[in-house]
Scaffold this motif. Structure first.
Motif, short mmCIF file in Angstrom:
data_model
loop_
_atom_site.label_atom_id
_atom_site.label_comp_id
_atom_site.label_asym_id
_atom_site.label_seq_id
_atom_site.Cartn_x
_atom_site.Cartn_y
_atom_site.Cartn_z
N TYR A 188 0.84 -1.20 0.00
CA TYR A 188 0.00 0.00 0.00
C TYR A 188 0.88 1.25 0.00
O TYR A 188 0.86 2.04 0.95
N PRO A 189 1.68 1.46 -1.05
CA PRO A 189 2.65 2.56 -1.02
C PRO A 189 2.02 3.94 -0.83
O PRO A 189 2.55 4.76 -0.07
N ASP A 190 0.89 4.22 -1.49
CA ASP A 190 0.26 5.54 -1.36
C ASP A 190 -0.26 5.76 0.07
O ASP A 190 -0.04 6.82 0.67
N ILE A 191 -0.95 4.76 0.61
CA ILE A 191 -1.47 4.88 1.97
C ILE A 191 -0.32 4.99 2.96
O ILE A 191 -0.36 5.79 3.89
N HIS A 192 0.70 4.19 2.77
CA HIS A 192 1.86 4.21 3.66
C HIS A 192 2.49 5.59 3.70
O HIS A 192 2.73 6.15 4.77
N ASP A 193 2.75 6.16 2.53
CA ASP A 193 3.43 7.46 2.48
C ASP A 193 2.58 8.56 3.11
O ASP A 193 3.10 9.42 3.83
N LYS A 194 1.28 8.55 2.85
CA LYS A 194 0.40 9.57 3.42
C LYS A 194 0.26 9.40 4.94
O LYS A 194 0.17 10.39 5.67
N VAL A 196 2.57 8.18 6.97
CA VAL A 196 3.82 8.69 7.54
C VAL A 196 3.81 10.21 7.57
O VAL A 196 4.17 10.83 8.58
N GLU A 197 3.37 10.81 6.48
CA GLU A 197 3.30 12.27 6.40
C GLU A 197 2.34 12.83 7.46
O GLU A 197 2.65 13.83 8.13
N TYR A 198 1.20 12.19 7.62
CA TYR A 198 0.19 12.63 8.58
C TYR A 198 0.72 12.56 10.02
O TYR A 198 0.62 13.53 10.79
N VAL A 199 1.29 11.44 10.38
CA VAL A 199 1.79 11.26 11.75
C VAL A 199 2.93 12.23 12.04
O VAL A 199 2.96 12.88 13.10
N ASP A 200 3.84 12.37 11.10
CA ASP A 200 4.98 13.26 11.34
C ASP A 200 4.57 14.73 11.36
O ASP A 200 5.26 15.56 11.97
N GLY A 212 11.06 4.19 21.27
CA GLY A 212 10.71 2.81 20.92
C GLY A 212 9.97 2.75 19.60
O GLY A 212 10.35 3.39 18.61
N SER A 213 8.87 2.02 19.57
CA SER A 213 8.12 1.80 18.33
C SER A 213 6.85 2.62 18.27
O SER A 213 5.98 2.35 17.45
N LYS A 214 6.73 3.65 19.11
CA LYS A 214 5.47 4.40 19.18
C LYS A 214 5.11 5.05 17.84
O LYS A 214 3.96 5.03 17.42
N ARG A 215 6.09 5.65 17.18
CA ARG A 215 5.79 6.28 15.89
C ARG A 215 5.32 5.23 14.89
O ARG A 215 4.34 5.45 14.15
N ASP A 216 6.01 4.11 14.83
CA ASP A 216 5.62 3.05 13.90
C ASP A 216 4.20 2.56 14.19
O ASP A 216 3.41 2.31 13.27
N LYS A 217 3.87 2.41 15.46
CA LYS A 217 2.53 1.97 15.83
C LYS A 217 1.47 2.97 15.37
O LYS A 217 0.37 2.59 14.93
N ALA A 218 1.79 4.27 15.49
CA ALA A 218 0.85 5.30 15.07
C ALA A 218 0.61 5.24 13.57
O ALA A 218 -0.53 5.36 13.09
N VAL A 219 1.68 5.05 12.81
CA VAL A 219 1.55 4.96 11.35
C VAL A 219 0.73 3.74 10.96
O VAL A 219 -0.18 3.82 10.11
N ILE A 220 1.00 2.61 11.59
CA ILE A 220 0.27 1.39 11.28
C ILE A 220 -1.20 1.53 11.65
O ILE A 220 -2.10 1.07 10.93
N GLY A 221 -1.47 2.21 12.77
CA GLY A 221 -2.87 2.46 13.14
C GLY A 221 -3.60 3.28 12.10
O GLY A 221 -4.78 3.02 11.81
N CYS A 222 -2.93 4.27 11.53
CA CYS A 222 -3.55 5.08 10.47
C CYS A 222 -3.85 4.23 9.24
O CYS A 222 -4.93 4.35 8.64
#
Length: 274
Positions: A188-194, A196-200, A212-222
């Motif tokens: 899901y490249p488009d969803i993934h990139d957006k 990441v952009e949203y969370v950051d 830790g992995s908090k940022r990664d968890k937030a991106v995966i949740g999105c």
């Protein structure tokens, strides 16, 4: 009949392992009646007979493993993937499971532990598991094999196949989320990139500390909330294309798949250790 038992940290890890097993041809067993029909020796029975409420807490989920079958009735593998609620319970839960069996786990074809490296090196995580093992003065004989691992990611052929896997890939620090983001970028490249952009973009405004992995968890949740609104990440991992034919060619996913193939006897085990 061959029995396999794996302890993992949480529900997301169990869903990930289950999905990779399904890509290898395994099928999940969802009905207790089906499991009992297949498990003629009732070897897994104690894993499903739990008293409610568990730990006297009516809000706590009953910790029943995910069960899978591989092969046909004449040549069958039964696999239990036990989410234990955190790395501190990995060794403890496996010890308790084996101690509840009349043969202390001698009938298992494979036993394995899977956890996250998180903020440590994978070798540091392996050392932690060994330390936890030392807390038990008289472990079942099969558990003693876990003390002999020189490095994570191996499956050693003893009386049973004994494996230790440290996510994301036995080489770098990280977690299951590291693997999921690599897979999401492929599926899901488009969803993934957006995502990441949203969370950051928003995280600094709310004073988030991405340790830790908090940022990664937030991106995966999105990503999950777009794929399957209103469901848990574990449901999405099990049903969507985080792990699929295309992403299994990626480094971390392919290493996990190879590890599971070794446990099931599809691939040769690691060389003997001194």
């Amino acid at each position: 009949m061959r029995y396999h038992y794996m302890v993992v940290e949480g529900a997301h890890d169990a869903a990930a392992v289950g999905k990779v097993l399904e890509l290898l041809g395994a099928r999940q067993i969802k009905k207790l009646l089906t499991l009992n029909k297949l498990d003629e020796d009732r070897y897994f029975e104690h894993l499903t007979k739990l008293d409610f409420p568990y730990n006297d807490d009516m809000t706590e989920r009953m910790p029943v493993p995910l069960f899978f079958r591989y092969g046909d009735h004449q040549d069958l593998d039964l696999i239990a993937i036990h989410a234990v609620g955190g790395e501190s319970a990995l060794v403890k839960t496996m010890m308790a499971t084996l101690s509840n069996l009349d043969d202390n786990g001698e009938s298992f074809t494979s036993l394995s532990i899977m956890g996250d490296a998180d903020g440590r090196t994978p070798s540091g995580a392996l050392a932690y598991y060994k330390e936890k093992l030392e807390e038990f003065p008289n472990p079942p004989a099969v558990m003693s094999h876990f003390a002999n691992f020189a490095e994570p990611g191996l499956v050693l052929e003893r009386r049973q196949r004994i494996g230790v896997y440290v996510l994301p890939d036995n080489e770098q620090t990280g977690t299951l989320e590291t693997v999921l983001l690599e897979c999401a970028a492929g599926s899901y490249p488009d969803i993934h990139d957006k995502a990441v952009e949203y969370v950051d973009h928003f995280a600094p405004n709310y004073g988030q500390d991405w340790t830790g992995s908090k940022r990664d968890k937030a991106v995966i949740g999105c990503i999950n909330n777009l794929l399957r609104p209103g469901t848990s990440n574990a449901v999405s991992i099990a049903r969507d294309q985080w792990f699929c034919t295309n992403t299994m060619t990626l480094s971390s996913a392919s290493k996990l798949q190879y590890f599971l193939q070794q446990l099931l006897g599809m691939e040769p085990c690691s060389p003997e250790q001194e």
